[in-house]
Every structure is written in C-alpha cells, then in structure tokens.
Design a protein around this motif. Structure first.
Motif, PDB file in Angstrom:
ATOM      1  N   GLY A  61      -3.419  24.828  11.024  1.00  0.00           N
ATOM      2  CA  GLY A  61      -4.527  25.435  10.634  1.00  0.00           C
ATOM      3  C   GLY A  61      -4.639  25.961   9.140  1.00  0.00           C
ATOM      4  O   GLY A  61      -5.560  25.787   8.589  1.00  0.00           O
ATOM      5  N   THR A  62      -3.463  26.624   8.636  1.00  0.00           N
ATOM      6  CA  THR A  62      -3.476  27.114   7.646  1.00  0.00           C
ATOM      7  C   THR A  62      -3.223  26.180   6.402  1.00  0.00           C
ATOM      8  O   THR A  62      -3.250  26.540   5.193  1.00  0.00           O
ATOM      9  N   GLY A  63      -3.178  24.921   6.956  1.00  0.00           N
ATOM     10  CA  GLY A  63      -3.331  23.831   5.779  1.00  0.00           C
ATOM     11  C   GLY A  63      -4.736  23.756   5.124  1.00  0.00           C
ATOM     12  O   GLY A  63      -4.871  23.122   3.970  1.00  0.00           O
ATOM     13  N   ALA A  64      -5.582  24.150   5.825  1.00  0.00           N
ATOM     14  CA  ALA A  64      -6.915  24.019   5.213  1.00  0.00           C
ATOM     15  C   ALA A  64      -7.754  25.353   5.414  1.00  0.00           C
ATOM     16  O   ALA A  64      -8.687  25.445   4.561  1.00  0.00           O
ATOM     17  N   GLN A  69      -8.775  33.655   7.961  1.00  0.00           N
ATOM     18  CA  GLN A  69      -9.836  32.842   8.854  1.00  0.00           C
ATOM     19  C   GLN A  69      -9.095  32.021  10.084  1.00  0.00           C
ATOM     20  O   GLN A  69      -9.841  32.022  11.015  1.00  0.00           O
ATOM     21  N   VAL A  70      -7.923  31.658   9.948  1.00  0.00           N
ATOM     22  CA  VAL A  70      -7.310  31.187  11.352  1.00  0.00           C
ATOM     23  C   VAL A  70      -7.005  32.389  12.021  1.00  0.00           C
ATOM     24  O   VAL A  70      -7.491  32.065  13.520  1.00  0.00           O
ATOM     25  N   PRO A 248      -7.442  20.463  11.147  1.00  0.00           N
ATOM     26  CA  PRO A 248      -7.145  22.011  11.115  1.00  0.00           C
ATOM     27  C   PRO A 248      -8.328  22.736  11.997  1.00  0.00           C
ATOM     28  O   PRO A 248      -7.936  23.811  12.594  1.00  0.00           O
ATOM     29  N   LEU A 249      -9.504  22.419  12.089  1.00  0.00           N
ATOM     30  CA  LEU A 249     -10.530  23.041  12.821  1.00  0.00           C
ATOM     31  C   LEU A 249     -10.260  22.704  14.464  1.00  0.00           C
ATOM     32  O   LEU A 249     -10.237  23.933  15.204  1.00  0.00           O
TER      33      LEU A 249
END
Length: 330
Positions: A61-64, A69-70, A248-249
């Motif tokens: 998730g933190t890749g995008a 936000q994650v 990621p979403l």
C-alpha cells in the motif's frame, strides 16, 4: 498489527478493544461461549494468516499511497465491516460522553497511532522486520504492567522472559555488528508502534473495564473515532493521490476489510469460545507468517540473525505471558 497487559487472563473474560495488528489485548468483558459452524482451529489459522500478511499489505500500500492514506483507508474499511456487523446483530453504539472520550483515546493508542507508525516504518524497513517488531508488544506490556498495574506481580519466569525477549530484539537488530545497515528511524517507529499497544491496553483496562456495552459496540465506536482522527490528520500532511493503482488499492482494502474488520470479529469469536489464553497464541504465528510472506512474495533479504532473534523474542514473550498455577480447590 497484536497481538498486552498482555492477554493471558482467565478464560471467563474476552479481550478488550483489541488492536488489529496483534491478538493479545487485555481482557475486560464477559462473553458467553458460543458454538460456531467453523471449527475454531480453522478460524485460528485464518486469523494468523490475515494478521501475518498485514505487514506485506502495508508495504504494498505504501508503494503508491502516503502512510497516513494507507492508515485512513485501513480504518475506514475496517470500521465499515464492524458497522455492518453491528447492524446485523442490532447492536447500538455506546452511550455517555465519558465513554466516548475514553474510546477516542483508545482509538488513538490502539489504532490511529500504531497503524500510522507501522506504515511510516515500512517506507524504510522490510515488512519482515516490522512483523518481528510487532511481536515485542507482550514484552513492552509486561514491563509497563509491572509499573502501572499493582495487581500484576512479577515472577522470576516472567522477568526472565522479559530479559530473553529483549536479547532477541538485539539479535534481530544485529547489535554485535554495531547495528550495521539498520535504519534507525524506521525501526524506532515500528518499536514505538508495538509500545503503543500495551499503553492503550492498560488505559482501556483502567477506564473501560466492566463496561455494560458489548465488545462489538465498543470496538466499532473506537475504530470509527480513530477513522475520524485520520480524516482530520491525513489532508494536513498529504495531498490527494493523482492515480489509484489497482494492486496497492486492493492491498489497502484488504488491510481494512480482512486485517482489521474481519480479523477482530474472528478474534472475539475465538476468545468467547476457547478463552483468551488460547486465542492470544496467534501472536506467536504472526511474525513467522510476516517473515515468510516478505521473503517469498517481496523478495526481502533475510539474514540468519533475523529468524534466530525472532525465535528468541517469541520465547521471551511466551514466558512473560506465563501465570502461576492456581491452587486446586479442596
């Protein structure tokens, strides 16, 4: 994300407002045992896998998306699951401003803060290390309970477990090499996240123990308040994403729906059926699964000291959970 004072009290009680990252919250509410359609061992395995994979999902998730936000997405989807469960079971939100005030603090200490710290930590450290840091929560909890909970008396075995556990932490971090190659900032945030859990559990034990509200009602309100906290903080420190990459979403959605909402529902069912002592054993499987997932799926490097140190941490954590046997009634 766990997995505190430390989750091994009598089987007549259920864990309090628990952290989705960890399965060893402090028991405060009575829950009658219920027969389940799915065997508890299967649900135990599912819970171990869901929480173990949570650290991989955070990394993806933190890749995008920004860490806040994650975390916001995780809390939002987790709250939605509990809201649906409350509607199905016709549970009402808790009443009283004081209760909501305590739940707001619990939401910060048990959800908003540690979830955010883990998300920021995984920007610079492997998900495997984050999962192992999460396993130190029982160690922090035991140390804090000796100071904050007068009824929680130390024993030689538990003190030895505390020492062994922190020796394991030093092994994981490679202390004999001068912590060479270690990202201090990320590691410190992961350890602070693990420390936040027992602080929150002790707070809950002191303020919400014996509440007349159901565990589902309290936890749903707690996650809802934590979501509101992130709804305020996230726009202040991040900008709205330009794109929403699918993988990621989906990771964030799974982190919230499975790793937060569904995991809590499974955990409460386990505690009600087999008791907190057995249910909290999931804590010892989380770092194993998190490490395997990080190495196999994310190709993260694993030195010999990481699994060895993790094993030492788990042995120490298990010893800190031990309680003296009660004398048999004559």
């Amino acid at each position: 994300m766990s997995t505190a004072a430390t989750g091994s009290d009598d089987a007549r009680t259920i864990t309090s407002l628990a952290s989705p990252a960890s399965a060893h919250a402090d028991p405060v509410l009575t829950v009658p045992p219920r027969r389940r359609a799915v065997d508890w061992r299967i649900r135990f395995a599912v819970l171990s896998a869901v929480w173990g994979f949570s650290f991989l999902l955070i990394k993806v998730g933190t890749g995008a998306f920004a860490p806040f936000q994650v975390t916001f997405g995780r809390l939002l989807f987790g709250t939605a699951v509990l809201a649906v469960a409350m509607a199905v079971r016709r549970e009402r939100p808790p009443l009283g401003l004081r209760t909501w005030g305590h739940l707001a603090v619990a939401g910060l200490l048990l959800n908003a803060l540690p979830f955010s710290l883990f998300a920021y930590a995984e920007l610079t450290i492997p998900s495997t290390l984050a999962g192992i840091c999460n396993a130190t929560s029982p160690l922090w909890g035991m140390a804090l309970s000796l100071v904050a909970l007068s009824e929680d008396r130390p024993t030689r075995r538990r003190v030895a477990g505390l020492g062994i556990g922190f020796l394991g932490v030093l092994t994981v971090l490679g202390a004999w090499q001068g912590f060479s190659g270690l990202d201090f900032g990320g590691t410190a945030m992961a350890l602070l996240a693990s420390l936040s859990y027992p602080i929150g559990w002790i707070y809950v034990r002191r303020t919400l123990a014996g509440s007349s509200h159901s565990n589902l009602s309290l936890t749903g309100a707690q996650l809802g308040l934590a979501t509101l906290q992130l709804a305020v903080v996230t726009p202040l420190f991040t900008t709205w994403p330009v794109t929403f990459p699918l993988v990621p979403l989906l990771a964030v959605i799974a982190l919230g729906v499975l790793g937060t909402g569904l995991a809590l529902l499974i955990q409460y069912g386990l505690v009600g059926e087999v008791g907190p002592t057995t249910a909290q054993m999931v804590t010892y499987f989380i770092p194993v699964i998190a490490t395997a997932a990080g190495v196999v799926l994310l190709d993260e490097h694993l030195g010999w000291n990481t699994p060895v140190g993790a094993l030492i941490v788990l042995v120490g954590a298990a010893l800190t959970q031990s309680r003296p046997k009660r004398p048999a009634l004559s």
